[in-house]
Design an enzyme around this catalytic site. Structure first.
Site, PDB file in Angstrom:
ATOM      1  N   ASP A   1       0.867  -1.006  -0.047  1.00  0.00           N
ATOM      2  CA  ASP A   1       0.054  -0.162  -0.192  1.00  0.00           C
ATOM      3  C   ASP A   1       0.844   1.357   0.116  1.00  0.00           C
ATOM      4  OD1 ASP A   1      -2.513  -0.651  -0.131  1.00  0.00           O
ATOM      5  OD2 ASP A   1      -2.726  -1.287   1.944  1.00  0.00           O
ATOM      6  N   CYS A   2       2.306   1.111   0.440  1.00  0.00           N
ATOM      7  CA  CYS A   2       3.037   2.437   0.522  1.00  0.00           C
ATOM      8  C   CYS A   2       3.975   2.529  -0.749  1.00  0.00           C
ATOM      9  CB  CYS A   2       3.792   2.276   1.866  1.00  0.00           C
ATOM     10  SG  CYS A   2       2.751   2.013   3.258  1.00  0.00           S
TER      11      CYS A   2
END
Ligand code: BGC
Ligand code: NOJ
Length: 809
Positions: free
Chosen positions: A478-479
């Site tokens: 997600d990052c």
């Protein structure tokens, strides 16, 4: 250093001091009323949805840590002293303290000044009540005159509003008292058909329903004025902060025990008037000790029944107790609450994640097959017509979360992974024909199989210059926000895209596509849809070719191409040269197995990423913020996605090593993050030794080995799959149960008792003294079978399976 020990027989973790490095949490209830409870009785309760139906308040990120909770104060009325038998909130010294976290219940016992108190907290099967069953015993030689004050603080239902909208919510609270029942009825009948009750089994000496009256102005939970006084003011909560406080007086002869019950209940009521008597009747059975005993027995039986579908004996206590009890339990809990409510998830933000829920299912489909079926259909119903998916939805409304939206381009593929796991476990092919709508289009209803095809097509339609899948907002990581380019601290990384997203590509999604679409092709084939099967196979081949040409970096698999088309996770980079995710997923998909690339990639993982605390996500970690990479580089080196041991990925490496048949490496990858194995260094690890945590600080951090974000993590499912299906190798496939062990030298054999499609397989695996053709020989009920696939019996019986493994050269 340990703070407790495992009681394997009772499937409990026993904590023997209250000041654990963090609140060590357990869950009460799974699907209706759910509570999180710490080892000092902190935590809160909610009904199905931690944001919209919160029963009691909890204060995250407050000091002292872990307030509020399910508190009972004991007061010695003769001496005028008082304390908390669960240590919090008064934190008075206790002469003896134990907390037993069991499956769906927690028992906290202690003694002080000759008074013993033991409270069992549980949520029974199929009843929306939380029971606090308390026994108080006088061990003094004199009679004791005691007061008990129970205390909960009600949440005004919507936890987000409750924590933010004070101008309104300081005026809406409402409570009433009927006999020993306190009713929290804020907004009842205005817009709500639900209310909460808090009832005591004993007659009351008094009560409070207004927090300020109970605590006194400017005082906290550690020294409530009413407890200090020994007297309540019988406050009625209108506005302010409604609480539930019962005051009970008891007198105990020496040696005498009294059993007192407090019951928190959630009620939905379609009638016109709030019917307290009916609510009380509905919980009446739990206001008797025998009723509580029965509830506890039923709860234990439920978990025994669930867990009995897979039990192992390897002789390694860390592996056995995780698989047999704790990892399975964590899988079931995580499946139920997704990432919504834990010591680290406030119950407000994330609801059910599309990618997360699909992966959680991999570890619990055998435990909860019906729930898994329903979940797959729910998830599919939030899918978008484009084949994409809303990233999250609220469990109560099942509506996609518009704030986060879609565009996490790995999301849709996980629905295929979950459905494949469900099919392999249950053989229930009818699920593919279930008709399901779409999250953004109520007119189109399609068979689940059609949803899966759309998911695959979504990836194919979103490909970039190297014919690799576009990453969109992010993939599993997600990052890694390659389109975000955010320089404004007030923008959420995952929803801001300042670049057009037609360039940044993900090798991870490519690997995932190959892994799951190969199975989807097989499904199509078995459904007689040959053309579809051929088309899907061709797509997988094309994707493999793209990985071969553009996704291999020389020594390992590349991670991605950024929005400028530059390599990410390459030897060309100064930081972030190697990422673990593509190494795991590509090898799991069988990419590079034949030509040695998978082995080289996993050797690189061992060389560059493996540490004593687990395998790091990335190295070298980023030391400066890089807008072109996003959130990953906002974390300090060694933390979270920026180079911690992001535990979720470690089982991928274990599985990948199994695919290469490198038994010792697979075992090491699984064992390094095993929480029970890390119990001995609890002062370093700090989180619960009975459940996996999301991250363990990496070697670049200041406190390597420190775990964070325990409980709700995809690590649970993947660790379980890696150990049971790949290392022990008892793996459901479309045709039956495959036996394909990949165990280290240290294990001479093992036993697995596995329920599968209507029969029980009692499997004993041993090593042969001499070489066995084809790797292993298998006997079922005394007869040799051809090949390693156990047939489906579906006869309700138990079948004896003997397996002889490999042997020497
Ligand atoms: C975390 C990720 C998480 C994401 C969820 C990020 O801040 O680092 O691990 O997946 O938030 O929204
Ligand atoms: C936690 C999220 O819940 C999950 O969806 C994501 O894959 C990992 N973090 C990695 O970023």
């Amino acid at each position: 250093m340990r703070f407790g020990h495992f009681d394997d027989e009772r499937r409990e973790y026993v904590i023997d001091r209250p000041d654990t490095p963090h609140p060590w949490i357990n869950y009460l209830g799974t699907d209706g009323l759910v509570g999180i409870i710490s080892n000092t009785a902190g935590g809160y309760a909610f009904y199905r949805d931690a944001r919209l139906r919160r029963l009691t308040r909890y204060r995250y990120n407050d000091v002292p840590t872990d307030a509020n909770g399910r508190y009972v104060y004991l007061r010695d009325d003769a001496a005028g002293t008082y304390w908390s038998p669960t240590w919090q909130p008064t934190r008075t010294d206790l002469e003896r303290y134990t907390c037993r976290h069991g499956l769906g219940y927690t028992v906290i016992g202690s003694s002080r000044s000759g008074i013993e108190a033991e409270t069992t907290y549980l949520v029974p099967v199929d009843a929306d009540v939380e029971i606090w069953s308390m026994r108080v015993t006088n061990r003094r030689s004199e009679p004791a005159r005691l007061s008990l004050f129970s205390a909960v603080e009600f949440c005004l239902w919507n936890a987000y509003d409750d924590a933010t909208n004070f101008q309104r919510n300081l005026n809406i609270g409402e409570a009433e008292v009927a006999g020993a029942t306190i009713v929290h009825k804020s907004e009842y009948r205005e817009r709500r058909n639900h209310f909460a009750t808090f009832t005591c089994s004993e007659p009351l000496a008094g009560f409070e329903t207004q927090r300020d009256a109970f605590l006194g102005p400017y005082r906290g939970w550690s020294a409530p004025a009413a407890v200090e006084r020994g007297e309540t003011s019988r406050s009625i909560g209108v506005g302010g902060s409604p609480v539930g406080v019962h005051h009970v007086r008891i007198e105990l002869e020496p040696g005498e025990t009294k059993h007192i019950l407090f019951v928190l209940g959630y009620h939905e009521d379609a009638s016109e008037t709030l019917d307290v008597a009916a609510a009380r009747r509905s919980i009446g059975q739990f206001l008797r000790p025998e009723g509580v005993e029965e509830a506890l027995k039923a709860l234990r039986e439920r978990w025994e029944r669930r867990l009995s579908c897979l039990q192992i004996e390897t002789g390694d206590p860390d592996v056995d107790r995780m698989v047999n009890t704790w990892n399975a339990y964590q899988c079931a809990i995580t499946f139920n609450v997704s990432r919504s409510a834990s010591g680290y998830e406030s119950g407000i933000g994330r609801g059910i994640g599309f990618r997360d829920a699909n992966q959680d299912l991999l570890g619990s489909v055998h435990l909860l097959p019906e729930e898994a079926r329903a979940r797959i259909l729910d998830l599919a119903s939030t899918q978008l017509l484009s084949g994409g998916a809303f990233h999250q939805y609220q469990p109560l409304t099942k509506r996609g979360n518009d704030e986060i939206g879609d565009g996490f381009n790995d999301d849709p593929l996980w629905l295929i992974a979950a459905t494949v796991a469900y099919l392999k476990e249950t053989g229930d092919w009818r699920i593919l024909d279930e008709l399901v709508g779409y999250g953004d289009c109520s007119d189109t209803i399609e068979a689940l199989h059609g949803h899966l095809l759309r998911a695959a097509e979504y990836t194919l339609r979103h490909r970039g210059p190297h014919r690799l899948p576009l990453i969109g907002r992010a993939d599993w990581n997600d990052c890694l926000n390659l389109n975000s380019h955010s320089t404004d601290p007030d923008e959420p990384f995952q929803t801001v895209s300042l670049r057009e997203s037609d360039t940044a590509e993900s090798v991870f999604i490519a690997g995932l596509f190959c892994l799951v679409v190969a199975d989807l092709a097989e499904i199509a084939e078995r459904r007689g849809e040959t053309e579809t099967a051929d088309r899907l196979r061709a797509a997988v081949d094309e994707m493999r070719a793209a990985i071969d040409t553009h996704g291999w970096d020389g020594e390992w698999f590349l991670r991605a191409y950024d929005a400028e088309g530059r390599k990410v996770g390459s030897q060309e980079n100064d930081e972030g040269r190697i990422f673990v995710e593509p190494q795991g997923i590509c090898a799991m998909a069988g990419i590079g197995l034949e030509d040695g690339r998978a082995a080289r990639a996993l050797d690189a993982v061992e060389r560059e990423l493996a540490t004593e605390h687990g395998i790091l996500l990335v190295q070298p970690a980023f030391t400066t913020y890089r807008p072109e990479l996003g959130e990953i580089s906002s974390y300090p080196p060694g933390y979270k996605e920026n180079g911690s041991v992001f535990c979720h990925t470690n089982p991928w490496i274990a599985i990948a090593e199994c695919r290469l048949r490198r038994e010792e490496r697979a075992w090491e990858a699984a064992l390094r993050i095993n929480p029970s194995r890390r119990e001995a260094i609890s002062e370093v690890h700090r989180c619960e030794p009975y459940v996996y945590a999301q991250t363990i600080v990496g070697r670049d951090g200041v406190d390597p080995g420190r775990a964070r974000n325990s409980w709700l993590t995809g690590t649970a499912a993947w660790a379980y799959v890696a150990v049971t299906q790949w290392i022990l190798g008892i793996r459901p496939i479309f045709d039956g149960l495959l036996v394909d062990p990949c165990i280290p030298e240290s294990l001479s054999g093992f036993r697995v008792v596995r329920r599968f499609r209507g029969a029980t397989y009692d499997i004993r695996v041993e090593r042969a003294e001499s070489r066995v053709e084809g790797g292993c020989a298998v006997w079922v009920d005394g007869e040799p079978i051809d090949g390693p696939v156990l047939p489906v019996f579906d006869d309700g019986g138990t079948h004896d399976v003997r397996v002889t493994l490999g042997g020497g050269e």
